[in-house]
Design a protein around this motif. Structure first.
Motif, short mmCIF file in Angstrom:
data_model
loop_
_atom_site.label_atom_id
_atom_site.label_comp_id
_atom_site.label_asym_id
_atom_site.label_seq_id
_atom_site.Cartn_x
_atom_site.Cartn_y
_atom_site.Cartn_z
N VAL A 180 0.85 -1.19 0.00
CA VAL A 180 0.00 0.00 0.00
C VAL A 180 0.88 1.24 0.00
O VAL A 180 1.72 1.42 0.89
CB VAL A 180 -0.94 0.03 1.22
N VAL A 181 0.69 2.08 -1.00
CA VAL A 181 1.39 3.36 -1.09
C VAL A 181 0.36 4.45 -0.85
O VAL A 181 -0.68 4.50 -1.53
CB VAL A 181 2.05 3.55 -2.47
N GLY A 182 0.60 5.31 0.12
CA GLY A 182 -0.42 6.28 0.52
C GLY A 182 0.02 7.72 0.43
O GLY A 182 1.21 8.04 0.58
N TYR A 183 -0.97 8.57 0.21
CA TYR A 183 -0.73 10.02 0.19
C TYR A 183 -1.89 10.74 0.86
O TYR A 183 -3.07 10.40 0.65
CB TYR A 183 -0.61 10.53 -1.25
N SER A 184 -1.57 11.73 1.67
CA SER A 184 -2.55 12.66 2.23
C SER A 184 -1.98 14.06 2.15
O SER A 184 -0.75 14.24 2.12
CB SER A 184 -2.87 12.33 3.69
N VAL B 149 4.32 2.57 2.30
CA VAL B 149 5.20 3.58 1.74
C VAL B 149 4.45 4.91 1.69
O VAL B 149 3.28 4.95 1.30
CB VAL B 149 5.67 3.20 0.32
N GLU B 150 5.11 5.99 2.07
CA GLU B 150 4.54 7.33 1.94
C GLU B 150 4.87 7.90 0.57
O GLU B 150 6.02 7.86 0.14
CB GLU B 150 5.12 8.25 3.02
N ALA B 151 3.87 8.43 -0.10
CA ALA B 151 4.10 9.08 -1.40
C ALA B 151 4.08 10.59 -1.21
O ALA B 151 3.27 11.11 -0.44
CB ALA B 151 3.03 8.66 -2.40
N LEU C 168 -0.13 11.82 -7.46
CA LEU C 168 0.33 11.18 -8.69
C LEU C 168 1.26 10.02 -8.39
O LEU C 168 1.10 8.92 -8.96
CB LEU C 168 1.03 12.21 -9.58
N LEU C 169 2.23 10.22 -7.51
CA LEU C 169 3.19 9.16 -7.21
C LEU C 169 2.56 8.04 -6.36
O LEU C 169 3.07 6.93 -6.34
CB LEU C 169 4.41 9.74 -6.51
N ALA D 43 0.40 1.26 -9.34
CA ALA D 43 -0.74 0.65 -8.66
C ALA D 43 -1.66 -0.04 -9.66
O ALA D 43 -1.83 0.42 -10.79
CB ALA D 43 -1.52 1.70 -7.89
N ASP D 44 -2.27 -1.15 -9.24
CA ASP D 44 -3.30 -1.78 -10.06
C ASP D 44 -4.69 -1.57 -9.47
O ASP D 44 -5.70 -1.90 -10.09
CB ASP D 44 -3.03 -3.27 -10.28
#
Length: 294
Positions: free
Chosen positions: A30-34, A51-53, A57-58, A63-64
């Protein structure tokens, strides 16, 4: 099994989705962004994300499956921000409480890639917000309404249904317009009334004293008044036409009760109360099908 979930919005709804996906063994990473770096950092510390994005966009790069868990008013800007990395193989969903505006936003933002988007509304939540309240069981046993458009790819609609069912949800599909009409009645109006109830009491000279005397009935009736103000500001505005129509119907129902009281008509008042009481006594959450277009 998905290789990577791109999570945009690591709050209660998004965080709970990530935890549920991990618990069900449906995603490897899981790659996350806030918008708030502290939220993303907290989500990583809690194991909600891996992972922190640094950007939305990143967060979707590689991601699927993507979940957009932001206030509905931010949907279009968020989808525009990720458009350049959206692929036909990528499943994108949201968790917004209104759907007609979200669908229009997706059409404008994603354009040719809008077929990857499956609008979703999980019927769950809490009156608190923030990743610290995220829980893997938030969606278990709940309804999820999907509102696919004529351009939604069948393969993605099927994937969306499979994902939510694997999380223990009951899945239904309906049009965005039918969804918004229904939830103006059973979700958005109750919130509006809870907000109004609290404000009507606190605006009175002895409001604080009245509140000190309130019991469990008042607590249960007004629980949702503690909901996130910004989230509900967006919801009420985005579904204002349907909500105002429901508000007018509610006012008519109140007027019926008031008229019976003014006339001292005990039988009419009892009949109206009985109708409501019996309807509520026989109602069970999720037991009746939500109206669909089929």
């Amino acid at each position: 099994m998905f290789e990577q979930l791109g999570l945009i919005g690591c709050g209660l709804m998004g965080g709970s989705f990530a935890l549920a996906m991990k618990k069900a063994g449906l995603v490897k990473r899981v790659v996350g962004y806030s918008k708030s770096p502290s939220t993303t950092d907290r989500a990583r510390q809690m194991g909600v994300i891996d992972v922190e994005a640094p950007s939305a966009l990143l967060a979707v790069a590689g991601a699927d499956i993507v979940l957009v868990a932001v206030p509905v008013a931010a949907t279009e800007a968020t989808l525009k921000a990720i458009k350049h990395l959206v692929t036909p193989q990528m499943l994108i969903m949201d968790v917004g409480s209104t759907k007609a505006d979200v669908v229009q936003a997706a059409r404008r933002a994603l354009r040719d890639q809008v077929g990857s988007f499956v609008p979703a509304h999980p019927i769950t939540g809490r009156e608190v917000s923030g990743v610290e309240y995220a829980e893997a069981e938030l969606y278990s046993g709940r309804q999820v309404i999907l509102t696919p458009t004529e351009r939604t790819l069948t393969v993605h609609l099927q994937k969306a249904e499979e994902v939510w069912r694997a999380l223990g949800c009951r899945v239904q599909s309906m049009s965005p317009e039918a969804h918004d009409a229904a939830f103006a009645s059973v979700s958005h109006l109750p919130h509006l009334l809870a907000f109004a109830m609290m404000n009507s009491i606190t605006s009175q000279d002895h409001g604080d004293m009245f509140l000190s005397l309130a019991g469990p009935g008042f607590r249960d009736f007004t629980r949702i008044a503690a909901s996130d103000p910004k989230v509900w500001r967006d919801i009420l505005l985005s579904n204002r036409d349907e909500l105002l129509a429901q508000s007018r119907l509610f006012q008519q129902a109140v007027q019926q009760l008031e008229h019976a009281m003014q006339q001292g008509n005990a039988q009419a008042l009892e009949d109206l109360i009985t109708l409501a009481s019996e309807t509520r006594a026989h109602w069970r959450m999720g037991a009746q099908r939500t109206p669909t277009d089929s």
